[in-house]
Design a protein around this motif. Structure first.
Motif, mmCIF file in Angstrom:
data_model
loop_
_atom_site.group_PDB
_atom_site.id
_atom_site.type_symbol
_atom_site.label_atom_id
_atom_site.label_comp_id
_atom_site.label_asym_id
_atom_site.label_seq_id
_atom_site.Cartn_x
_atom_site.Cartn_y
_atom_site.Cartn_z
ATOM 1 N N ASP A 76 -15.287 -4.327 -12.503
ATOM 2 C CA ASP A 76 -16.299 -4.766 -13.477
ATOM 3 C C ASP A 76 -16.807 -3.538 -14.234
ATOM 4 O O ASP A 76 -17.371 -2.625 -13.617
ATOM 5 C CB ASP A 76 -17.457 -5.441 -12.712
ATOM 6 C CG ASP A 76 -18.545 -5.979 -13.629
ATOM 7 O OD1 ASP A 76 -18.524 -5.658 -14.835
ATOM 8 O OD2 ASP A 76 -19.414 -6.715 -13.129
ATOM 9 N N ASN A 129 -14.912 -7.708 -5.127
ATOM 10 C CA ASN A 129 -13.891 -8.240 -6.024
ATOM 11 C C ASN A 129 -12.660 -7.320 -6.068
ATOM 12 O O ASN A 129 -11.518 -7.782 -5.980
ATOM 13 C CB ASN A 129 -14.531 -8.387 -7.428
ATOM 14 C CG ASN A 129 -13.594 -9.062 -8.391
ATOM 15 O OD1 ASN A 129 -12.896 -10.000 -8.022
ATOM 16 N ND2 ASN A 129 -13.569 -8.577 -9.616
ATOM 17 N N GLY A 134 -9.115 -8.026 -7.349
ATOM 18 C CA GLY A 134 -9.552 -8.369 -8.709
ATOM 19 C C GLY A 134 -9.713 -7.146 -9.593
ATOM 20 O O GLY A 134 -9.558 -6.000 -9.150
ATOM 21 N N GLU A 135 -10.056 -7.403 -10.864
ATOM 22 C CA GLU A 135 -10.294 -6.347 -11.862
ATOM 23 C C GLU A 135 -11.666 -5.704 -11.618
ATOM 24 O O GLU A 135 -12.625 -6.400 -11.264
ATOM 25 C CB GLU A 135 -10.327 -6.967 -13.266
ATOM 26 C CG GLU A 135 -8.962 -7.274 -13.862
ATOM 27 C CD GLU A 135 -8.259 -5.993 -14.321
ATOM 28 O OE1 GLU A 135 -8.863 -5.238 -15.095
ATOM 29 O OE2 GLU A 135 -7.108 -5.770 -13.876
ATOM 30 N N ASN A 192 -18.813 -6.130 -7.342
ATOM 31 C CA ASN A 192 -17.648 -5.435 -7.889
ATOM 32 C C ASN A 192 -16.758 -4.894 -6.764
ATOM 33 O O ASN A 192 -15.531 -5.062 -6.785
ATOM 34 C CB ASN A 192 -18.115 -4.306 -8.815
ATOM 35 C CG ASN A 192 -16.949 -3.490 -9.345
ATOM 36 O OD1 ASN A 192 -16.021 -4.050 -9.929
ATOM 37 N ND2 ASN A 192 -16.977 -2.189 -9.131
#
Ligand code: HEM
Length: 253
Positions: free
Chosen positions: A148, A140, A145-146, A137
């Protein structure tokens, strides 16, 4: 020639017992040192980091510390098993050739090794799988990114067995060190006293482990008070160690 003879000793049973004991303690201090670092230093420090710094530290620092943590846990276990294999017991016979496990030394090492083995399984089966989610996470999010949503739950359910390992470490080390240095002198001849000892010990270990795995819930407070803060875990570990010591005094002195 004498030096060569001494060097070759390493390849004998005595050498195996020596090396496995040394490697066991080196791996053990690496593991438990990192366990204390995570619980006493990194956890409280990370709570004060801003989210971005925490992600960078998780990626660059925690992931490295976790590599040493899980492999030293495995090496400690492996070397502990090797000590049992190499070390001569009592009058020179091997582990299962005599009633070693009924002696003070045998009961002590069985109790400590049981706790240590559960701790090692907690590392590989309960802590590391959750940490993998947290590291993935963090990487990411750093890559844009988003987040988690599973990361927060993973952090909580990984924290409980980590704190439980801190708790186990206190009585576990008393038994590890006590095996050769003080529990050997206790009178463990009575079968009913040994039965009482094992019932109390196994029930206590099972209840603690079930609690750590979240079987009785995962929210703070209640039975999880012992995990709420690293100081609570230290206090619980010391109290439990004294309780086990008291049990030996009552049953086997
Ligand atoms: C993971 C499961 C573990 C197993 C199966 C195991 C097994 C053993 C065995 C068989 C001994 C020799 C006992 C004797 O006869 O003196 C021992 C000693 C010892 N172990 Fe472990 N152990 C484990 C975990 C740990 C951990 C996590 C530590 C942490 C540092 C540790 C530290 C020690 C120490 C300090 C000794 C005493 C060495 C001595 O007095 O010479 N062990 N262990």
């Amino acid at each position: 020639m004498e030096t060569l003879g001494a060097t070759l000793e390493i390849f004998t049973e005595a050498g195996g017992a020596w090396i496995s004991r040394w490697a066991h303690v080196i791996a053990g201090i690496t593991w438990i040192g990192l366990l204390y670092y995570f619980n006493f230093v990194q956890g409280p420090a990370f709570a004060q980091f801003d989210p971005n710094s925490r992600s960078v530290a998780t990626d660059k620092l925690a992931s490295r510390a976790l590599w040493w943590f899980r492999w030293s846990a495995f090496a400690t276990f492996l070397m502990g098993i090797l000590i049992l294999y190499f070390q001569p017991f009592g009058d020179g016979r091997q582990l299962f050739e005599m009633d070693y496990l009924k002696t003070g030394q045998g009961i002590s090492i069985l109790t400590g090794a049981l706790m240590g083995t559960i701790m090692m399984l907690n590392v590989w089966g309960a802590i590391w799988p959750r940490q993998k989610i947290i590291i993935a996470n963090a990487r990411n999010v750093l890559a844009g990114g988003e987040a988690d949503p599973r990361a927060a739950t993973a952090a909580r359910s990984g924290l409980l067995p980590s704190r439980q390992n801190t708790i186990f470490s206190f009585p576990m080390l008393m038994f590890m060190v006590g095996t050769s240095h003080f529990f050997g002198a206790y009178q463990t001849g009575s079968g009913s006293d040994r039965a009482i000892y094992w019932v109390i010990t196994l029930v206590a270990i099972a209840l603690l482990e079930l609690n750590a795995l979240g079987v009785f819930g995962t929210s703070p407070g209640g039975l999880r008070w012992i995990y709420d803060d690293h100081k609570n875990a230290i206090a619980t570990g010391i109290v439990l160690m004294l309780c086990w010591y008291g049990l030996w005094e009552v049953l086997f002195r």
